[in-house]
Motif scaffolding. Structure first.
Motif, PDB file in Angstrom:
ATOM      1  N   LEU A 130      83.492  27.004  20.107  1.00 45.18           N
ATOM      2  CA  LEU A 130      83.743  25.558  20.200  1.00 45.18           C
ATOM      3  C   LEU A 130      84.916  25.255  21.121  1.00 45.18           C
ATOM      4  O   LEU A 130      84.872  24.301  21.899  1.00 45.18           O
ATOM      5  CB  LEU A 130      84.009  24.982  18.810  1.00 45.18           C
ATOM      6  CG  LEU A 130      82.822  24.954  17.842  1.00 45.18           C
ATOM      7  CD1 LEU A 130      83.283  24.472  16.470  1.00 45.18           C
ATOM      8  CD2 LEU A 130      81.707  24.076  18.370  1.00 45.18           C
ATOM      9  N   ARG A 131      85.959  26.051  21.031  1.00 44.52           N
ATOM     10  CA  ARG A 131      87.129  25.816  21.886  1.00 44.52           C
ATOM     11  C   ARG A 131      86.765  25.972  23.359  1.00 44.52           C
ATOM     12  O   ARG A 131      87.253  25.225  24.209  1.00 44.52           O
ATOM     13  CB  ARG A 131      88.267  26.767  21.507  1.00 44.52           C
ATOM     14  CG  ARG A 131      88.974  26.397  20.209  1.00 44.52           C
ATOM     15  CD  ARG A 131      90.300  27.112  20.074  1.00 44.52           C
ATOM     16  NE  ARG A 131      90.138  28.559  19.977  1.00 44.52           N
ATOM     17  CZ  ARG A 131      90.019  29.230  18.831  1.00 44.52           C
ATOM     18  NH1 ARG A 131      90.031  28.568  17.691  1.00 44.52           N
ATOM     19  NH2 ARG A 131      89.893  30.529  18.825  1.00 44.52           N
ATOM     20  N   ILE A 132      85.908  26.947  23.667  1.00 44.78           N
ATOM     21  CA  ILE A 132      85.487  27.157  25.050  1.00 44.78           C
ATOM     22  C   ILE A 132      84.723  25.938  25.566  1.00 44.78           C
ATOM     23  O   ILE A 132      84.987  25.419  26.659  1.00 44.78           O
ATOM     24  CB  ILE A 132      84.618  28.427  25.166  1.00 44.78           C
ATOM     25  CG1 ILE A 132      85.470  29.675  24.900  1.00 44.78           C
ATOM     26  CG2 ILE A 132      83.945  28.514  26.534  1.00 44.78           C
ATOM     27  CD1 ILE A 132      84.656  30.946  24.719  1.00 44.78           C
ATOM     28  N   GLY A 133      83.753  25.467  24.786  1.00 48.09           N
ATOM     29  CA  GLY A 133      82.951  24.324  25.211  1.00 48.09           C
ATOM     30  C   GLY A 133      83.758  23.047  25.333  1.00 48.09           C
ATOM     31  O   GLY A 133      83.623  22.307  26.307  1.00 48.09           O
ATOM     32  N   VAL A 134      84.610  22.792  24.339  1.00 45.17           N
ATOM     33  CA  VAL A 134      85.418  21.570  24.355  1.00 45.17           C
ATOM     34  C   VAL A 134      86.418  21.604  25.503  1.00 45.17           C
ATOM     35  O   VAL A 134      86.626  20.592  26.188  1.00 45.17           O
ATOM     36  CB  VAL A 134      86.134  21.384  22.997  1.00 45.17           C
ATOM     37  CG1 VAL A 134      87.224  20.324  23.095  1.00 45.17           C
ATOM     38  CG2 VAL A 134      85.123  21.001  21.925  1.00 45.17           C
ATOM     39  N   THR A 135      87.022  22.742  25.744  1.00 47.65           N
ATOM     40  CA  THR A 135      87.978  22.857  26.850  1.00 47.65           C
ATOM     41  C   THR A 135      87.297  22.612  28.189  1.00 47.65           C
ATOM     42  O   THR A 135      87.838  21.913  29.057  1.00 47.65           O
ATOM     43  CB  THR A 135      88.647  24.244  26.851  1.00 47.65           C
ATOM     44  OG1 THR A 135      89.361  24.421  25.625  1.00 47.65           O
ATOM     45  CG2 THR A 135      89.612  24.387  28.018  1.00 47.65           C
ATOM     46  N   CYS A 136      86.099  23.159  28.354  1.00 49.04           N
ATOM     47  CA  CYS A 136      85.357  22.947  29.601  1.00 49.04           C
ATOM     48  C   CYS A 136      85.008  21.466  29.769  1.00 49.04           C
ATOM     49  O   CYS A 136      85.195  20.898  30.848  1.00 49.04           O
ATOM     50  CB  CYS A 136      84.087  23.797  29.600  1.00 49.04           C
ATOM     51  SG  CYS A 136      83.085  23.630  31.098  1.00 49.04           S
ATOM     52  N   ALA A 137      84.519  20.837  28.714  1.00 47.18           N
ATOM     53  CA  ALA A 137      84.148  19.423  28.784  1.00 47.18           C
ATOM     54  C   ALA A 137      85.361  18.560  29.088  1.00 47.18           C
ATOM     55  O   ALA A 137      85.300  17.637  29.918  1.00 47.18           O
ATOM     56  CB  ALA A 137      83.502  18.985  27.468  1.00 47.18           C
ATOM     57  N   LYS A 138      86.477  18.866  28.455  1.00 41.89           N
ATOM     58  CA  LYS A 138      87.688  18.080  28.660  1.00 41.89           C
ATOM     59  C   LYS A 138      88.196  18.251  30.093  1.00 41.89           C
ATOM     60  O   LYS A 138      88.597  17.274  30.750  1.00 41.89           O
ATOM     61  CB  LYS A 138      88.760  18.503  27.659  1.00 41.89           C
ATOM     62  CG  LYS A 138      90.006  17.642  27.691  1.00 41.89           C
ATOM     63  CD  LYS A 138      91.012  18.098  26.635  1.00 41.89           C
ATOM     64  CE  LYS A 138      90.573  17.760  25.245  1.00 41.89           C
ATOM     65  NZ  LYS A 138      91.654  17.979  24.235  1.00 41.89           N
ATOM     66  N   THR A 139      88.166  19.482  30.594  1.00 41.89           N
ATOM     67  CA  THR A 139      88.623  19.750  31.953  1.00 41.89           C
ATOM     68  C   THR A 139      87.771  19.005  32.976  1.00 41.89           C
ATOM     69  O   THR A 139      88.291  18.384  33.910  1.00 41.89           O
ATOM     70  CB  THR A 139      88.588  21.263  32.242  1.00 41.89           C
ATOM     71  OG1 THR A 139      89.418  21.941  31.298  1.00 41.89           O
ATOM     72  CG2 THR A 139      89.065  21.562  33.652  1.00 41.89           C
ATOM     73  N   LEU A 140      86.438  19.067  32.801  1.00 38.88           N
ATOM     74  CA  LEU A 140      85.555  18.348  33.717  1.00 38.88           C
ATOM     75  C   LEU A 140      85.760  16.837  33.612  1.00 38.88           C
ATOM     76  O   LEU A 140      85.721  16.124  34.620  1.00 38.88           O
ATOM     77  CB  LEU A 140      84.097  18.701  33.413  1.00 38.88           C
ATOM     78  CG  LEU A 140      83.625  20.088  33.841  1.00 38.88           C
ATOM     79  CD1 LEU A 140      82.234  20.368  33.293  1.00 38.88           C
ATOM     80  CD2 LEU A 140      83.627  20.219  35.359  1.00 38.88           C
TER      81      LEU A 140
END
Length: 216
Positions: A72-82
């Motif tokens: 979850l942290r990986i996906g959320v971090t990617c979404a937030k960065t984009l």
């Protein structure tokens, strides 16, 4: 509307590009340790195959769980960065809504995905079928299986990895236990639900975008 959906909550991760409620392309990858390495390349490859530029993405949708803390942290971090980099809205989609989309009513009026929460608890949410739509009847629950049993409407269809551990509890005459594969979240459902939520006027403030853990 062009939407990127991100799914990294479990062992099978993936991304999906959808446009106007139509799935254009979906890519999946396995292994939580692979998510960090394969997520961004999967997005890049999908954009190339769909002939999209990264700036074509109008909305970013992400499964926020509950699920694997690391995933979850990986996906959320990617979404937030984009979201920050592209100045695009991000929509947080809970896993219960995502996996509920895997199931279409066979005559039962209610549905409950059940996910193992460990420590003798499960995660769950009860839905009511209203035609082709599903309406939440409960909040997202962290609950003991026996207490969930008392809350379930009857008849009800249930599925998820929280059932095998407590099969004696849930094995009731008016409870239909479906195959566990219904509980696998699909990236395309993340994107499609994200688009619906955004069109309805919802989006998540980026600084508040976090995994949905439900418990410490």
């Amino acid at each position: 509307m062009k939407v990127l959906g991100i799914e990294t909550s479990g062992n099978i991760g993936g991304i999906s590009l959808c446009e106007n409620q139509q799935c254009i392309i979906t890519k999946t990858f396995s292994g939580i340790v692979q998510h960090e390495r394969e997520l961004v390349p999967a997005i890049k490859d999908a954009l190339e195959e769909a002939h999209w530029q990264i700036n074509d993405i109008e909305v970013i949708a992400v499964n926020v769980g509950p699920g694997s803390y690391t995933g979850l942290r990986i996906g959320v971090t990617c979404a937030k960065t984009l979201g920050y980099a592209l100045n695009r809205p991000v929509v947080d989609v809970p896993i219960f809504d995502i996996i509920a989309e895997n199931y279409h009513s066979d005559g039962t009026l209610s549905l409950c995905p059940i996910i193992d929460a460990r420590r003798k608890h499960v995660y769950a949410c009860v839905y009511l079928f209203e035609g082709n739509r599903k309406k939440r009847l409960t909040e997202f629950l962290v609950i003991e299986p026996e207490k969930l049993l008392a809350l379930l409407p009857r008849p009800v269809t249930i599925f998820g990895d929280g059932i095998p551990l407590y099969k004696e509890i849930f094995s009731q005459e008016d409870i239909i236990i479906e195959a566990e594969y219904y509980a696998i979240p699909k990236p395309e459902h993340v994107a499609l639900l994200g688009e619906k939520l955004y069109v309805s006027g919802y989006q998540c403030a980026l600084e508040k975008l976090l995994p949905l853990y439900l418990q410490r």
